[in-house]
Design a protein around this motif. Structure first.
Motif, PDB file in Angstrom:
ATOM      1  N   ARG A 111      54.861  42.392 -35.584  1.00  0.00           N
ATOM      2  CA  ARG A 111      54.271  41.241 -34.912  1.00  0.00           C
ATOM      3  C   ARG A 111      55.302  40.135 -34.712  1.00  0.00           C
ATOM      4  O   ARG A 111      55.417  39.563 -33.613  1.00  0.00           O
ATOM      5  CB  ARG A 111      53.093  40.715 -35.738  1.00  0.00           C
ATOM      6  CG  ARG A 111      52.359  39.547 -35.099  1.00  0.00           C
ATOM      7  CD  ARG A 111      51.188  39.104 -35.972  1.00  0.00           C
ATOM      8  NE  ARG A 111      50.393  38.095 -35.281  1.00  0.00           N
ATOM      9  CZ  ARG A 111      50.673  36.789 -35.292  1.00  0.00           C
ATOM     10  NH1 ARG A 111      51.733  36.343 -35.968  1.00  0.00           N
ATOM     11  NH2 ARG A 111      49.915  35.936 -34.628  1.00  0.00           N
ATOM     12  N   GLN A 112      56.078  39.856 -35.757  1.00  0.00           N
ATOM     13  CA  GLN A 112      57.094  38.821 -35.647  1.00  0.00           C
ATOM     14  C   GLN A 112      58.173  39.204 -34.642  1.00  0.00           C
ATOM     15  O   GLN A 112      58.637  38.380 -33.858  1.00  0.00           O
ATOM     16  CB  GLN A 112      57.720  38.547 -37.017  1.00  0.00           C
ATOM     17  CG  GLN A 112      56.794  37.866 -37.996  1.00  0.00           C
ATOM     18  CD  GLN A 112      56.309  36.533 -37.474  1.00  0.00           C
ATOM     19  OE1 GLN A 112      55.121  36.356 -37.196  1.00  0.00           O
ATOM     20  NE2 GLN A 112      57.224  35.596 -37.311  1.00  0.00           N
ATOM     21  N   ARG A 113      58.575  40.438 -34.667  1.00  0.00           N
ATOM     22  CA  ARG A 113      59.620  40.909 -33.745  1.00  0.00           C
ATOM     23  C   ARG A 113      59.145  40.784 -32.300  1.00  0.00           C
ATOM     24  O   ARG A 113      59.913  40.374 -31.424  1.00  0.00           O
ATOM     25  CB  ARG A 113      59.985  42.356 -34.076  1.00  0.00           C
ATOM     26  CG  ARG A 113      61.135  42.937 -33.247  1.00  0.00           C
ATOM     27  CD  ARG A 113      62.459  42.636 -33.859  1.00  0.00           C
ATOM     28  NE  ARG A 113      63.555  43.221 -33.083  1.00  0.00           N
ATOM     29  CZ  ARG A 113      64.759  43.476 -33.568  1.00  0.00           C
ATOM     30  NH1 ARG A 113      65.041  43.199 -34.821  1.00  0.00           N
ATOM     31  NH2 ARG A 113      65.701  43.987 -32.810  1.00  0.00           N
ATOM     32  N   ARG A 114      57.880  41.146 -32.042  1.00  0.00           N
ATOM     33  CA  ARG A 114      57.361  41.035 -30.672  1.00  0.00           C
ATOM     34  C   ARG A 114      57.435  39.596 -30.172  1.00  0.00           C
ATOM     35  O   ARG A 114      57.780  39.338 -29.012  1.00  0.00           O
ATOM     36  CB  ARG A 114      55.897  41.508 -30.613  1.00  0.00           C
ATOM     37  CG  ARG A 114      55.686  42.989 -30.641  1.00  0.00           C
ATOM     38  CD  ARG A 114      54.272  43.358 -30.227  1.00  0.00           C
ATOM     39  NE  ARG A 114      53.237  42.750 -31.058  1.00  0.00           N
ATOM     40  CZ  ARG A 114      52.712  43.307 -32.141  1.00  0.00           C
ATOM     41  NH1 ARG A 114      53.131  44.502 -32.542  1.00  0.00           N
ATOM     42  NH2 ARG A 114      51.761  42.687 -32.825  1.00  0.00           N
ATOM     43  N   GLU A 254      51.501  39.010 -28.062  1.00  0.00           N
ATOM     44  CA  GLU A 254      50.804  39.568 -26.904  1.00  0.00           C
ATOM     45  C   GLU A 254      49.582  40.390 -27.302  1.00  0.00           C
ATOM     46  O   GLU A 254      48.680  40.613 -26.478  1.00  0.00           O
ATOM     47  CB  GLU A 254      51.764  40.444 -26.089  1.00  0.00           C
ATOM     48  CG  GLU A 254      52.322  41.626 -26.872  1.00  0.00           C
ATOM     49  CD  GLU A 254      53.388  42.391 -26.135  1.00  0.00           C
ATOM     50  OE1 GLU A 254      53.638  43.557 -26.501  1.00  0.00           O
ATOM     51  OE2 GLU A 254      53.981  41.836 -25.202  1.00  0.00           O
ATOM     52  N   GLU A 255      49.507  40.843 -28.545  1.00  0.00           N
ATOM     53  CA  GLU A 255      48.393  41.683 -28.957  1.00  0.00           C
ATOM     54  C   GLU A 255      47.213  40.887 -29.489  1.00  0.00           C
ATOM     55  O   GLU A 255      46.060  41.205 -29.208  1.00  0.00           O
ATOM     56  CB  GLU A 255      48.849  42.707 -29.997  1.00  0.00           C
ATOM     57  CG  GLU A 255      49.795  43.752 -29.423  1.00  0.00           C
ATOM     58  CD  GLU A 255      50.016  44.924 -30.371  1.00  0.00           C
ATOM     59  OE1 GLU A 255      49.354  44.976 -31.432  1.00  0.00           O
ATOM     60  OE2 GLU A 255      50.843  45.783 -30.036  1.00  0.00           O
ATOM     61  N   ASP A 256      47.462  39.848 -30.302  1.00  0.00           N
ATOM     62  CA  ASP A 256      46.327  39.108 -30.866  1.00  0.00           C
ATOM     63  C   ASP A 256      46.171  37.701 -30.298  1.00  0.00           C
ATOM     64  O   ASP A 256      45.223  36.984 -30.627  1.00  0.00           O
ATOM     65  CB  ASP A 256      46.405  39.053 -32.399  1.00  0.00           C
ATOM     66  CG  ASP A 256      47.645  38.308 -32.909  1.00  0.00           C
ATOM     67  OD1 ASP A 256      48.209  37.479 -32.177  1.00  0.00           O
ATOM     68  OD2 ASP A 256      48.038  38.563 -34.063  1.00  0.00           O
TER      69      ASP A 256
END
Length: 466
Positions: A111-114, A254-256
């Protein structure tokens, strides 16, 4: 060619073997030998057993791997099967906590990398190139009053690196606070490096050492939180020319659809400060030292920089394509003296590497100080030869025999930032000055802390180019 035992093929179909283990009777020493001279101990293990062996400092099983096939398997082919819940990262986690560098939670790391990756692409790094050259030019202005002096190059470059990272992160100029951060990190680096080699007593025991470490961590935390609080009070909107802190404050997964909480933001900013400072400081210190010892390489560097810049004194981001030899000097410096010279992974499940059985939860150590000197892949590995990094020479070698920024899905997110900074700073300095060996120069040796540091620092004489 190497006299070491040869490396079996990864994933061979025959039965697995047990990994050779250093034992007391082998004469290589045990925990005290590893504590007293980590590099000598590991080198002796490689000479005795080849490219994979096990040792147990204070009973902690660690497997060292030193072959590009093994590293490709662990970091790339089965990267999801190896995480960072390994002993080295547990040692540094009191400082780095849940930031990208040492985060063991793979879902949180993804999540952090995204969220962060878009701010570290080559294109976006170009927005910060002016910070790098402006701050270097200001350093050179201060040097104008010091021709002929012997400079503490490590300290000079350390202060420069912190000014660059702080201007890029916070749009801020820093003075004494940066030096306090530098001292605090140096303290933590030394304490944690010693603890990795001999992890006793535990750092949560209130010894003078642990109290000193926690004071250093508090200083670094204060440094970071001061800038974050100030930026939150300003409520600065994101824009194309925003600093990194503003970009991170406005990053959304982008996901949450959510951003970072303030604690996670603090961890990531601290990781960036430490990573950018340490990589630049040590790499450029070693680069100037190697150039001082190899004037024929320095002459080629000066010729390229002069041709690329013409009448200009400071390069730009657009000049990078015209500085291939400068990049080769940086790459060869990173080969010989990678700051992040060791990293670890933990096997999440049982695996087979090179025909050897790797039990679940095994700590895997990769040490690029030795990988980058592997005699099967590097001819005369102690020589400083930037031409090792021509496109033809790179293509002729296995990809994973050179890992200054790691490899696989957890390759260093700051790679493009670091390389851009290293090339531009080196070219800016080389355009105006030479750094030469003092009259009573002694050989500088590497000190194996958590990072690879020049013991005692690099001290060189400042000379204007004629």
């Amino acid at each position: 060619m190497s006299s070491r035992p040869s490396a079996p093929t990864v994933g061979r179909p025959t039965g697995t073997r047990e990994i050779p283990t250093i034992r007391r009777k082998d004469g290589l020493g045990g925990a005290l030998a590893f504590r007293n001279d980590q590099l000598r101990f590991l080198g002796a293990g490689l000479d005795r057993y080849g490219d994979i062996f096990r040792f147990r400092p204070l009973g902690i099983p660690i497997v060292m791997v030193n072959h590009p096939d093994y590293i490709r398997h662990i970091l790339v082919e089965k990267g999801e099967s190896y995480d960072k819940d390994a002993v080295l990262f547990r040692v540094v986690r009191p400082v780095l906590r849940q930031g990208l560098i040492a985060n063991p939670d793979m879902e949180l790391w993804r999540r952090q990398r995204r969220m962060m990756a878009p701010h570290f692409t080559p294109r976006t790094v170009g927005n910060f190139a002016r910070n790098m050259t402006d701050e270097t030019a200001l350093m050179l202005q201060r040097w104008e009053r010091r021709p002929g002096e012997v400079l503490d190059v490590t300290d000079e470059i350390g202060q420069l690196a912190l000014r660059i990272v702080n201007r890029s992160l916070f749009s801020a100029e820093v003075g004494a606070t940066a030096q306090a951060f530098e001292r605090a990190f140096g303290t933590a680096n030394a304490i944690l490096g010693a603890f990795f080699r001999f992890p006793f007593p535990p750092l949560n025991v209130p010894t003078p050492r642990s109290r000193k470490l926690h004071r250093a961590i508090d200083e670094m935390d204060t440094f970071v939180s001061t800038f974050i609080r100030a930026r939150l009070a300003e409520d600065t909107p994101a824009s194309e020319d925003a600093d990194l802190l503003t970009l991170l404050l406005h990053s959304v997964d982008e996901e949450d659809g959510k951003g970072m909480d303030l604690e996670q933001l603090h961890h990531e900013v601290l990781n960036i400060c430490i990573g950018a400072y340490e990589t630049t400081t040590n790499t450029l210190s070693w680069a100037f030292y190697l150039l001082a010892r190899h004037p024929e390489v320095e002459a080629k560097l000066h010729a390229e920089v002069d041709a690329a810049l013409g009448g200009r004194s400071v390069p730009s981001f657009e000049d990078l394509a015209s500085l291939p030899y400068t990049r080769m000097v940086i790459d060869e410096t990173l080969r010989i003296y990678s700051p992040a010279y060791q990293f670890m992974r933990r096997a999440r499940e049982e695996d087979t590497v090179g025909g050897y059985r790797v039990p679940a939860h095994t700590n895997i150590l990769v040490n690029s100080y030795f990988l980058h000197r592997h005699p099967d892949f590097w001819e005369e590995p102690e020589r400083f030869v930037p031409e090792r990094f021509t496109p033809e020479a790179i293509a002729a070698r296995p990809k994973h025999v050179y890992t200054p920024f790691g490899a696989g899905h957890r390759i260093c997110i700051g790679k493009h930032f670091a390389l851009t900074e290293l090339i531009l700073v080196l070219a800016t300095v080389a355009r105006r000055y030479r750094l030469t060996l003092p009259d009573a120069a002694t050989e500088v040796v590497p000190e194996a802390l958590i990072t690879l540091h020049p013991k005692g620092g690099i001290h060189l004489r400042l000379e204007e180019r004629r």
